[in-house]
Design a protein around this motif. Structure first.
Motif, PDB file in Angstrom:
ATOM      1  N   LEU A 172      12.378  13.472   4.679  1.00 49.32           N
ATOM      2  CA  LEU A 172      11.607  13.601   5.779  1.00 49.32           C
ATOM      3  C   LEU A 172      10.643  12.391   6.076  1.00 49.32           C
ATOM      4  CD1 LEU A 172      11.313  17.352   5.911  1.00 49.32           C
ATOM      5  CD2 LEU A 172      12.709  16.110   7.639  1.00 49.32           C
ATOM      6  N   LEU A 173       9.887  12.379   5.141  1.00 50.34           N
ATOM      7  CA  LEU A 173       8.772  11.273   5.139  1.00 50.34           C
ATOM      8  C   LEU A 173       9.228   9.913   5.295  1.00 50.34           C
ATOM      9  CD1 LEU A 173       6.509  12.299   2.294  1.00 50.34           C
ATOM     10  CD2 LEU A 173       5.978  12.510   4.693  1.00 50.34           C
ATOM     11  N   LEU A 174      10.350   9.331   4.641  1.00 50.25           N
ATOM     12  CA  LEU A 174      10.724   7.842   4.869  1.00 50.25           C
ATOM     13  C   LEU A 174      11.691   7.858   6.080  1.00 50.25           C
ATOM     14  CD1 LEU A 174      12.021   7.549   1.013  1.00 50.25           C
ATOM     15  CD2 LEU A 174      10.501   6.159   2.382  1.00 50.25           C
ATOM     16  N   ALA A 175      12.483   8.908   6.371  1.00 55.11           N
ATOM     17  CA  ALA A 175      13.294   8.846   7.619  1.00 55.11           C
ATOM     18  C   ALA A 175      12.481   8.857   9.018  1.00 55.11           C
ATOM     19  CB  ALA A 175      14.157   9.904   7.700  1.00 55.11           C
ATOM     20  N   ALA A 176      11.328   9.575   9.031  1.00 54.77           N
ATOM     21  CA  ALA A 176      10.640   9.644  10.245  1.00 54.77           C
ATOM     22  C   ALA A 176      10.225   8.246  11.158  1.00 54.77           C
ATOM     23  CB  ALA A 176       9.304  10.289  10.060  1.00 54.77           C
ATOM     24  N   PRO A 177       9.816   7.235  10.223  1.00 56.85           N
ATOM     25  CA  PRO A 177       9.349   5.895  11.388  1.00 56.85           C
ATOM     26  C   PRO A 177      10.814   5.328  11.769  1.00 56.85           C
ATOM     27  CG  PRO A 177       8.388   6.114   9.127  1.00 56.85           C
ATOM     28  CD  PRO A 177       9.327   7.101   9.035  1.00 56.85           C
ATOM     29  N   ARG A 178      11.873   5.511  10.961  1.00 50.88           N
ATOM     30  CA  ARG A 178      13.026   4.768  11.635  1.00 50.88           C
ATOM     31  C   ARG A 178      13.535   5.150  13.204  1.00 50.88           C
ATOM     32  NH1 ARG A 178      18.875   3.248   8.611  1.00 50.88           N
ATOM     33  NH2 ARG A 178      19.752   2.245  10.362  1.00 50.88           N
ATOM     34  N   PRO A 179      13.239   6.406  13.535  1.00 53.94           N
ATOM     35  CA  PRO A 179      14.166   6.631  14.760  1.00 53.94           C
ATOM     36  C   PRO A 179      12.958   6.081  15.856  1.00 53.94           C
ATOM     37  CG  PRO A 179      14.254   8.767  13.607  1.00 53.94           C
ATOM     38  CD  PRO A 179      13.546   7.511  12.720  1.00 53.94           C
ATOM     39  N   VAL A 180      11.695   5.973  15.342  1.00 53.27           N
ATOM     40  CA  VAL A 180      10.705   5.401  16.470  1.00 53.27           C
ATOM     41  C   VAL A 180      10.791   3.674  16.367  1.00 53.27           C
ATOM     42  CG1 VAL A 180       8.368   4.709  16.692  1.00 53.27           C
ATOM     43  CG2 VAL A 180       8.676   6.865  15.568  1.00 53.27           C
ATOM     44  N   LEU A 181      11.412   3.119  15.261  1.00 48.51           N
ATOM     45  CA  LEU A 181      11.657   1.847  15.758  1.00 48.51           C
ATOM     46  C   LEU A 181      13.054   1.631  16.336  1.00 48.51           C
ATOM     47  CD1 LEU A 181      10.975   0.593  11.880  1.00 48.51           C
ATOM     48  CD2 LEU A 181       9.551   0.287  13.808  1.00 48.51           C
ATOM     49  N   GLU A 182      14.103   2.567  16.409  1.00 50.52           N
ATOM     50  CA  GLU A 182      15.124   2.719  17.055  1.00 50.52           C
ATOM     51  C   GLU A 182      14.791   2.791  18.497  1.00 50.52           C
ATOM     52  OE1 GLU A 182      18.330   4.289  13.554  1.00 50.52           O
ATOM     53  OE2 GLU A 182      17.507   5.593  15.032  1.00 50.52           O
ATOM     54  N   LEU A 183      14.089   3.727  18.747  1.00 48.22           N
ATOM     55  CA  LEU A 183      13.358   3.913  19.988  1.00 48.22           C
ATOM     56  C   LEU A 183      12.780   2.675  20.735  1.00 48.22           C
ATOM     57  CD1 LEU A 183      12.607   5.596  22.430  1.00 48.22           C
ATOM     58  CD2 LEU A 183      10.426   6.211  21.398  1.00 48.22           C
ATOM     59  N   GLN A 184      12.055   1.903  20.101  1.00 48.09           N
ATOM     60  CA  GLN A 184      11.553   0.914  20.775  1.00 48.09           C
ATOM     61  C   GLN A 184      12.619  -0.134  21.163  1.00 48.09           C
ATOM     62  OE1 GLN A 184       8.764   0.300  22.402  1.00 48.09           O
ATOM     63  NE2 GLN A 184       8.997  -1.810  22.780  1.00 48.09           N
ATOM     64  N   ALA A 186      15.621   0.183  21.812  1.00 50.89           N
ATOM     65  CA  ALA A 186      16.646   0.675  22.989  1.00 50.89           C
ATOM     66  C   ALA A 186      15.622   0.683  24.007  1.00 50.89           C
ATOM     67  CB  ALA A 186      16.691   2.210  22.805  1.00 50.89           C
ATOM     68  N   ARG A 187      14.310   0.731  24.079  1.00 51.02           N
ATOM     69  CA  ARG A 187      13.536   0.604  25.235  1.00 51.02           C
ATOM     70  C   ARG A 187      13.408  -1.202  25.587  1.00 51.02           C
ATOM     71  NH1 ARG A 187       8.522   1.031  25.158  1.00 51.02           N
ATOM     72  NH2 ARG A 187       8.149   1.809  27.161  1.00 51.02           N
ATOM     73  N   ARG A 188      13.235  -1.877  24.689  1.00 45.71           N
ATOM     74  CA  ARG A 188      13.442  -3.247  24.840  1.00 45.71           C
ATOM     75  C   ARG A 188      14.647  -3.866  25.537  1.00 45.71           C
ATOM     76  NH1 ARG A 188      11.719  -4.665  20.192  1.00 45.71           N
ATOM     77  NH2 ARG A 188      13.690  -4.929  19.297  1.00 45.71           N
ATOM     78  N   ARG A 189      15.681  -3.064  25.225  1.00 45.63           N
ATOM     79  CA  ARG A 189      17.002  -3.401  26.023  1.00 45.63           C
ATOM     80  C   ARG A 189      17.086  -2.591  27.268  1.00 45.63           C
ATOM     81  NH1 ARG A 189      18.338  -2.845  20.313  1.00 45.63           N
ATOM     82  NH2 ARG A 189      19.191  -0.796  20.729  1.00 45.63           N
ATOM     83  N   GLY A 190      16.291  -2.055  27.394  1.00 41.53           N
ATOM     84  CA  GLY A 190      16.306  -1.039  28.746  1.00 41.53           C
ATOM     85  C   GLY A 190      17.331   0.172  28.829  1.00 41.53           C
ATOM     86  N   ARG A 191      17.464   0.801  27.396  1.00 43.45           N
ATOM     87  CA  ARG A 191      18.378   1.674  27.547  1.00 43.45           C
ATOM     88  C   ARG A 191      17.740   3.032  27.121  1.00 43.45           C
ATOM     89  NH1 ARG A 191      22.220  -0.272  22.885  1.00 43.45           N
ATOM     90  NH2 ARG A 191      23.168   1.679  23.125  1.00 43.45           N
ATOM     91  N   ALA A 192      16.544   3.188  27.246  1.00 44.57           N
ATOM     92  CA  ALA A 192      15.965   4.501  27.050  1.00 44.57           C
ATOM     93  C   ALA A 192      14.606   4.864  28.151  1.00 44.57           C
ATOM     94  CB  ALA A 192      15.299   4.289  25.677  1.00 44.57           C
ATOM     95  N   ARG A 193      15.321   4.923  29.143  1.00 50.86           N
ATOM     96  CA  ARG A 193      14.085   5.136  30.248  1.00 50.86           C
ATOM     97  C   ARG A 193      13.710   6.554  30.251  1.00 50.86           C
ATOM     98  NH1 ARG A 193      16.537   1.116  34.905  1.00 50.86           N
ATOM     99  NH2 ARG A 193      16.197  -0.989  33.858  1.00 50.86           N
ATOM    100  N   ASP A 194      14.288   7.329  30.106  1.00 50.48           N
ATOM    101  CA  ASP A 194      14.055   8.793  29.781  1.00 50.48           C
ATOM    102  C   ASP A 194      13.651   9.401  28.411  1.00 50.48           C
ATOM    103  OD1 ASP A 194      14.650   9.121  32.518  1.00 50.48           O
ATOM    104  OD2 ASP A 194      16.730   9.209  32.083  1.00 50.48           O
ATOM    105  N   SER A 195      13.143   8.471  27.604  1.00 53.10           N
ATOM    106  CA  SER A 195      12.476   8.598  26.448  1.00 53.10           C
ATOM    107  C   SER A 195      11.340   9.490  26.400  1.00 53.10           C
ATOM    108  CB  SER A 195      12.518   7.290  25.411  1.00 53.10           C
ATOM    109  OG  SER A 195      11.421   6.711  26.052  1.00 53.10           O
TER     110      SER A 195
END
Length: 234
Positions: A172-184, A186-195
């Motif tokens: 849980l501790l090691l995995a938690a930051p990865r979705p945040v990085l994946e989110l950014q 996706a946002r940079r590519r314009g694919r997470a406008r409803d995040s």
């Protein structure tokens, strides 16, 4: 049965050695870093993410209408109430930081030598989450996870239970930051406008990038503190 569970939860168990703790950390890191493993283990992060949305919604006075988990590791938590205000903001914020906070809580219990409390609380939380699931795939994923943790909690040896609790906390501790990085990404590519970050931006007028930064700050902070607790508790 209930007496045994209560004794397990309130009692203490001897921690594994530091070599075993390091081994569980390396296993958890592999489950996060190896792409083939991450495609499967990310479901556990989604369970924690959506569960955190649900808990925050209830605590903020909103009405939880259901949770869905999908085979692509995405999820959706639906709650009813005001579409603006602190309650909605707290609900949106909780998702990405939820896994890290759960990992931090598990690390604290392990520091205090309550390995079985970690496992039985996981069974309880998964059972409560099961009541809110509204699609078949979600029921399947949560049920499998719950039965796996229940089996270890009831039939596992003391050492297996401790190692499972440490591996869960590390994951849980090691995995938690990865979705945040994946989110950014996706946002940079314009694919997470409803995040969640973009929803918070609309609610607060703070840029979405600020909220992504806060997600990352909390998740990394929990990792640093939790890792210290896990290592010193061994």
């Amino acid at each position: 049965m209930l007496d045994r569970i209560w004794q397990d939860v309130t009692g203490t168990q001897p921690p594994p050695g530091q070599g075993s703790v390091l081994a569980t950390a390396l296993l958890a890191l592999a489950l996060v870093a190896v792409p083939q493993a991450w495609r499967l283990t990310r479901h556990a992060v989604t369970i924690a993410h959506e569960g955190a949305h649900g808990v925050a919604a209830l605590l903020s006075g909103r009405r939880l209408a259901g949770i869905r988990l999908h085979s692509d590791t995405s999820g959706l938590t639906v709650s009813k109430g005001r579409r603006t205000g602190p309650g909605m903001a707290a609900t949106a914020f909780a998702g990405y930081v939820g896994p890290a906070l759960l990992g931090l809580g598990a690390a604290f219990l392990l520091r205090e030598r309550h390995a079985l409390a970690v496992l039985w609380l996981a069974v309880l939380l998964l059972g409560l989450l099961l009541l809110q699931i509204r699609n078949f795939y979600g029921l399947y994923v949560v049920l499998v996870a719950g039965l796996a943790v229940l089996a270890v909690s009831w039939w596992g040896s003391t050492m297996v239970q401790s190692l499972a609790a440490y591996a869960t906390a590390w994951f849980l501790l090691l995995a938690a930051p990865r979705p945040v990085l994946e989110l950014q990404g996706a946002r940079r590519r314009g694919r997470a406008r409803d995040s969640d970050a973009d929803l918070l931006a609309r609610l607060t007028r703070l840029p979405g990038l600020v909220w992504v930064g806060l997600f990352l700050l909390v998740t990394v902070g929990c990792l640093v503190v939790g890792a210290r607790w896990l290592w010193t508790g061994a």
